[in-house]
Scaffold this motif. Structure first.
Motif, PDB file in Angstrom:
ATOM      1  N   THR A  76       0.729  -1.125  -0.066  1.00  0.00           N
ATOM      2  CA  THR A  76       0.095  -0.023   0.032  1.00  0.00           C
ATOM      3  C   THR A  76       0.876   1.182  -0.054  1.00  0.00           C
ATOM      4  OG1 THR A  76      -1.642  -1.003   1.017  1.00  0.00           O
ATOM      5  CG2 THR A  76      -1.698   1.250   1.341  1.00  0.00           C
ATOM      6  N   TRP A 110      -9.100   5.519   2.247  1.00  0.00           N
ATOM      7  CA  TRP A 110      -8.484   5.280   1.237  1.00  0.00           C
ATOM      8  C   TRP A 110      -8.979   6.109  -0.162  1.00  0.00           C
ATOM      9  CZ3 TRP A 110      -5.471   0.898   0.652  1.00  0.00           C
ATOM     10  CH2 TRP A 110      -5.346   0.152   2.273  1.00  0.00           C
ATOM     11  N   HIS A 135      -6.382  -5.002  -1.482  1.00  0.00           N
ATOM     12  CA  HIS A 135      -6.144  -4.208  -0.494  1.00  0.00           C
ATOM     13  C   HIS A 135      -7.436  -4.504   0.487  1.00  0.00           C
ATOM     14  CE1 HIS A 135      -3.264  -1.694  -2.041  1.00  0.00           C
ATOM     15  NE2 HIS A 135      -3.820  -2.031  -3.279  1.00  0.00           N
TER      16      HIS A 135
END
Ligand code: SF4
Lengths: 64, 400
Positions: free
Chosen positions: B4, B46, B302
């Protein structure tokens, strides 16, 4: 080509009517999708595919 | 799980006023289409930039529209409990039930019936603009009054009250409005609308609000005064400011792209396609949409944890090369694509056919009436609305 609609999923946004006006309409009383032509001619295929991809509610499907 | 990366702080600066920020395209195309982000509010969450990822979140019931904190609120404060009928903050099963009360009012066919009246309103404003002459602000003369008048007539809100609802709208949409001011603006406006509903009940007209009041009084389920106020709020605010900014911004981008403008002038029948391309290209919801995960969800490798905010960069998605070729180029002859400007999924914009109709009328008329229309200031001096939740131009000086 056979077009199926799921009126329970439809949110009445009308994208299908814009994409393929000869195949789709919206019901007068609640704006929910209505099928004008469940077995459209091959010439409508691109338009119907466009309606499928633009429908926000995944309420339209096509079977052969 | 995929590694990430963190995205730069939000919101990012644009290099070109008509394109999404370069960082967004870079994240989407190479580095990290799904990345960590710290929002101005201080929340961690996010950022999603790809068309397919965003579409999948918008159609996934494991994400909620409730409990959203404004991306732009610096002082954290939980929003007040939502009024019933506020469609933007309701999930299924309530949301579709309430939304259905309104869908029949915004069908493609209904909007086609409105076309002659919209044409008349546009013509009148263009006449007034012609009579004025010299340098005029297109926002003030055309872009803002046309959709305001249309939605006022449709809903049954007195147009004379527009200064009030426009100032409330500005408070709601400015990114730096203090939270207390935002709440006060909402409250003030709710009170105004509650009075309007009561007045209309006594003296109904031929309009949507009167119609809904009659349905409520006839015992139709779910509709009561609280819901009527929510609907009126939503339709009035969403119904004028968005379209107004599309008109202003679209005019600016067409004047800056003379090849595309010539195409439109020579073939006004291209207006429908042009409108669809302008909607895709300009994406006035420039900061994107927001959802929160109700449970842990895996997307593209993710893990999005329950409770985390997901910002969906719709403008980035509308420039996704996976959606269309040559996305960076404005091409008004393009076959329409499934752009995300009106959102996607069950919350997709209810008023989109109205917006399209207004834009079509404007762009099949404006350049016919003023073929020599041009910007009366260099592009660098045009005040773009980077400071607002809805992007556009604050002013657009033009002459002809
Ligand atoms: S596009 Fe989909 S959601 Fe919209 S009216 Fe058609 S079927 Fe319903």
């Amino acid at each position: 080509m056979k077009v199926l609609i799921d009126q329970d999923r439809c949110c009445g946004a009308g994208s299908c009517v814009l994409a393929a006006p000869e195949v789709f309409d919206q019901r007068e009383e609640d704006g929910i999708v209505a099928l004008l032509d469940p077995t459209p001619d091959e010439s409508q295929r691109a338009l119907v595919d466009d309606a499928v991809s633009r429908c926000p509610a995944a309420a339209i499907s096509v079977v052969e | 799980m995929t590694e990430t990366m963190a995205a730069p702080p939000f919101p990012m600066q644009r290099q070109c006023p008509f394109h999404p920020p370069q960082e967004i395209s870079d994240l989407r195309d190479s580095a990290a289409p799904i990345s960590r982000m710290t929002f101005p509010s201080g929340d961690e969450g996010w950022l999603l930039t790809r068309h397919t990822d965003i579409r999948s979140v918008l159609t996934d019931s494991r994400f909620t529209v409730r409990n959203r904190r404004f991306l732009f609120a610096k002082n954290q404060q939980d929003p007040p409990p939502m009024r019933r009928g506020m469609l933007l903050s309701m999930d299924a099963p309530e949301h579709p039930a309430y939304r259905k009360l309104l869908t029949r009012e915004f069908t493609v066919r209904r909007m086609q019936h409105l076309r002659p009246r919209i044409q008349q309103i546009v013509d009148e404003h263009l006449d007034a603009m012609a009579a004025k002459g010299g340098v005029v602000d297109l926002v003030e003369e055309l872009a803002l009054p046309v959709p305001s008048l249309v939605i006022c007539e449709l809903l049954g809100v007195p147009y004379a009250d527009r200064d009030h609802f426009q100032s409330v709208t500005v408070d709601l949409l400015r990114l730096d409005t203090p939270p207390e001011r935002r709440l006060a603006a909402v409250e003030e406006f709710n009170q105004y609308l509650a009075v309007l509903v009561r007045t209309k009940r006594l003296d109904p007209g031929e309009d949507l609000l009167s119609d809904l009041i009659a349905r409520a009084d006839a015992g139709e389920e779910l509709i009561d005064d609280e819901v009527l106020v929510s609907f009126a709020f939503l339709l009035l605010v969403a119904g004028h400011e968005t379209t107004a900014n599309m008109i202003g911004l679209s005019t600016a981008v067409l004047l800056e792209n003379p090849d595309q403008l010539d195409l439109l002038k020579n073939k006004p029948e291209l207006a429908d396609k042009a409108v669809e391309e302008l909607l895709r290209y300009l994406t006035i919801i420039h900061l994107g949409l927001q959802r929160s995960a109700l449970e842990d969800v895996e997307i593209g490798g993710h893990l999005i944890k329950a409770g985390e905010i997901v910002a969906l960069h719709v403008s980035g998605a509308n420039f996704d090369p996976a959606l269309l070729e040559d996305a960076e180029r404005l091409d008004i002859t393009r076959q329409p694509v499934a752009h995300l400007t009106f959102g996607f999924g069950p919350h997709q914009c209810l008023g989109q056919q109205l917006a399209r109709m207004e834009l079509r009328v404007v762009f099949s008329t404006l350049f016919e009436r003023f073929p020599t229309l041009e910007l009366a200031a260099p592009l660098a001096e045009i005040p773009f609305r980077s400071d607002m939740a809805i992007y556009g131009v604050h002013k657009l000086p033009v002459r002809w």
